[in-house]
Design an enzyme around this catalytic site. Structure first.
Site, mmCIF file in Angstrom:
data_model
loop_
_atom_site.group_PDB
_atom_site.id
_atom_site.type_symbol
_atom_site.label_atom_id
_atom_site.label_comp_id
_atom_site.label_asym_id
_atom_site.label_seq_id
_atom_site.Cartn_x
_atom_site.Cartn_y
_atom_site.Cartn_z
ATOM 1 N N ASP A 118 1.001 -1.007 0.104
ATOM 2 C CA ASP A 118 -0.107 0.033 0.003
ATOM 3 C C ASP A 118 0.943 1.347 -0.141
ATOM 4 O O ASP A 118 1.830 1.054 0.630
ATOM 5 C CB ASP A 118 -0.653 0.108 0.765
ATOM 6 C CG ASP A 118 -0.231 -0.430 3.110
ATOM 7 O OD1 ASP A 118 0.875 -0.926 2.778
ATOM 8 O OD2 ASP A 118 -1.083 0.800 3.476
ATOM 9 N N GLU A 140 -0.570 -1.656 5.157
ATOM 10 C CA GLU A 140 0.033 -1.452 6.282
ATOM 11 C C GLU A 140 0.171 -0.731 7.371
ATOM 12 O O GLU A 140 0.284 -0.399 8.150
ATOM 13 C CB GLU A 140 1.793 -2.498 5.670
ATOM 14 C CG GLU A 140 2.497 -2.423 7.385
ATOM 15 C CD GLU A 140 2.747 -0.865 7.741
ATOM 16 O OE1 GLU A 140 3.609 -0.571 9.163
ATOM 17 O OE2 GLU A 140 3.507 -0.600 6.674
#
Length: 392
Positions: free
Chosen positions: A80, A138
């Site tokens: 991400d 995350e």
């Protein structure tokens, strides 16, 4: 054999750069990853691996089943990005306004895909199973690790390894930490309710602003007077909002902040102490309150045996002088959730290079790292996998 695998990784390095730059140009925010997991799954599928998608929501798993029986190792990467405008002047600058890979997750993902490719070419020589764990989200709470674990990403896995590139650490270095390696992260939200009124008549009010100020000051006593000085902790008030003009005593105040700890006992102590302090301070002022305390990410705890394994492998790759035993960091990382289930270790790969202007800190609009760090991540992963599977 390892030398041949490392040479193969060097050969496919241009492909890894291409993969990384594609991820970098088209980043996706946490819990909004759509195209990135598709690309990861397609690449793993092209290698002939068994692939599971939508694990825990948006995660991807690739399974390499070796030609020999053995244990199961998981290697984790995150994919991400962050809500930051990319300000670098490079050809692979983010094409998505307001979104960029400002923490190196594109490096992690491309590196792990490279490891998957190299190892898939020698799968018959692998004594066990390797799980390529590609995690979403995350950077947020709740993060993707929790969701993927609940969806079975660690089923049958014996050990897990993770890596993070760091722009503060010089390229070609590796750092390891045995035991606690990152802090737990908790957040708190306090709302104080008083009784507002005219600034000329404070005796007719319950001043939420003054009460809130006392709460902020009293919270500073937790670490200084209640936590063992030999154990690290931080209680930080990041926002205090109350009032709007000169002659009005406000009827409410809002306080927000974060708590960082390593030891679980200290973590519990701080939460309990905060609840007592807020309660007693507000009661003394005849104010009421609401306290929301959010237990977020736990501490990374690096298994001593597995940390020593990574250290030994890393020294054989980059040399003894380039492997650093570093101090724990106060930042958090949801790799810690995996370590609550199985043993594992999380190590750092250097990515700083002044010649490439790769010197900016993580989460900075001009963040970048030396792309060769992908080879270092890959080599340490490959070396560690074989060290574990062949010796355990």
């Amino acid at each position: 054999m390892l030398e041949n695998l490392f040479n193969r990784l060097e050969e496919i390095y241009p492909e890894l750069v291409e993969l990384r730059r594609d991820f970098h140009m088209y980043p996706e925010l946490s819990h909004e990853e759509v195209e990135t997991p598709k690309k990861v799954a397609a690449y793993l599928t092209s290698l002939g691996l068994e692939v599971k998608t939508q694990v825990g929501g948006r995660g991807v798993l690739g399974y390499l089943k070796g030609g020999k029986p053995g244990k199961t190792v998981a290697l984790r990467a995150d994919f991400d990005a962050l809500p930051i405008q990319d300000e670098k002047e490079v050809e692979y600058k983010s094409r998505i306004p307001g979104v960029m890979h400002a923490c190196g997750h594109d490096i992690h993902t491309a590196a792990l895909l490279g490891v998957a490719k190299v190892l898939s070419e020698v799968r018959e020589e692998v004594p066990g199973t390797i799980v390529f764990l590609h995690q979403f989200a995350e950077e947020t709470s709740p993060g993707g690790a929790e969701f993927m674990i609940k969806d079975g990403c660690l089923d049958g896995v014996d050990v897990i390894y993770g890596a993070h590139v760091m722009s503060q650490q010089p390229y070609s270095t590796v750092s390891v930490v045995e035991g606690y390696a990152s802090s737990a992260q908790d957040d708190f939200y306090i709302t104080i309710h008083g009784r507002g009124g005219h600034g000329a008549s404070p005796h007719e009010t319950v001043d939420a602003l003054v009460t809130g100020s006392q709460v902020v000051l009293n919270l500073q006593q937790i670490v200084s007077r209640r936590v063992n000085p030999l154990k690290a902790a931080a209680v930080t008030v990041g926002a205090f909002t109350s009032g709007s003009t000169t002659n009005i005593i406000p009827d409410s105040a809002s306080i927000k902040g974060t708590v960082r700890t390593y030891d679980e006992g200290v973590r519990k102590l701080i939460q309990e102490s905060m609840e007592k302090i807020v309660k007693s301070t507000c009661e003394a002022a005849d104010a009421t309150y609401e306290l929301k305390y959010v237990n977020d990410c736990p501490s990374i705890y690096n298994d001593p045996t597995e940390t020593k394994r990574v250290e030994r492998v890393a020294k054989s790759i980059v040399g003894d002088e380039n492997v650093i035993e570093s101090d724990p960091m106060m930042g958090s990382e949801d790799f810690a959730y995996y370590q609550k289930v199985i043993p594992g270790t999380f190590f750092i790969i250097g990515g700083r290079n002044e010649e490439l202007n790769a010197t900016y800190p993580h989460h900075h609009p001009k963040f970048d790292v030396d792309e060769r760090s992908m080879k270092e991540i890959g080599k340490v992963f490959i070396g560690t996998v074989f060290d574990y599977l062949e010796n355990e």
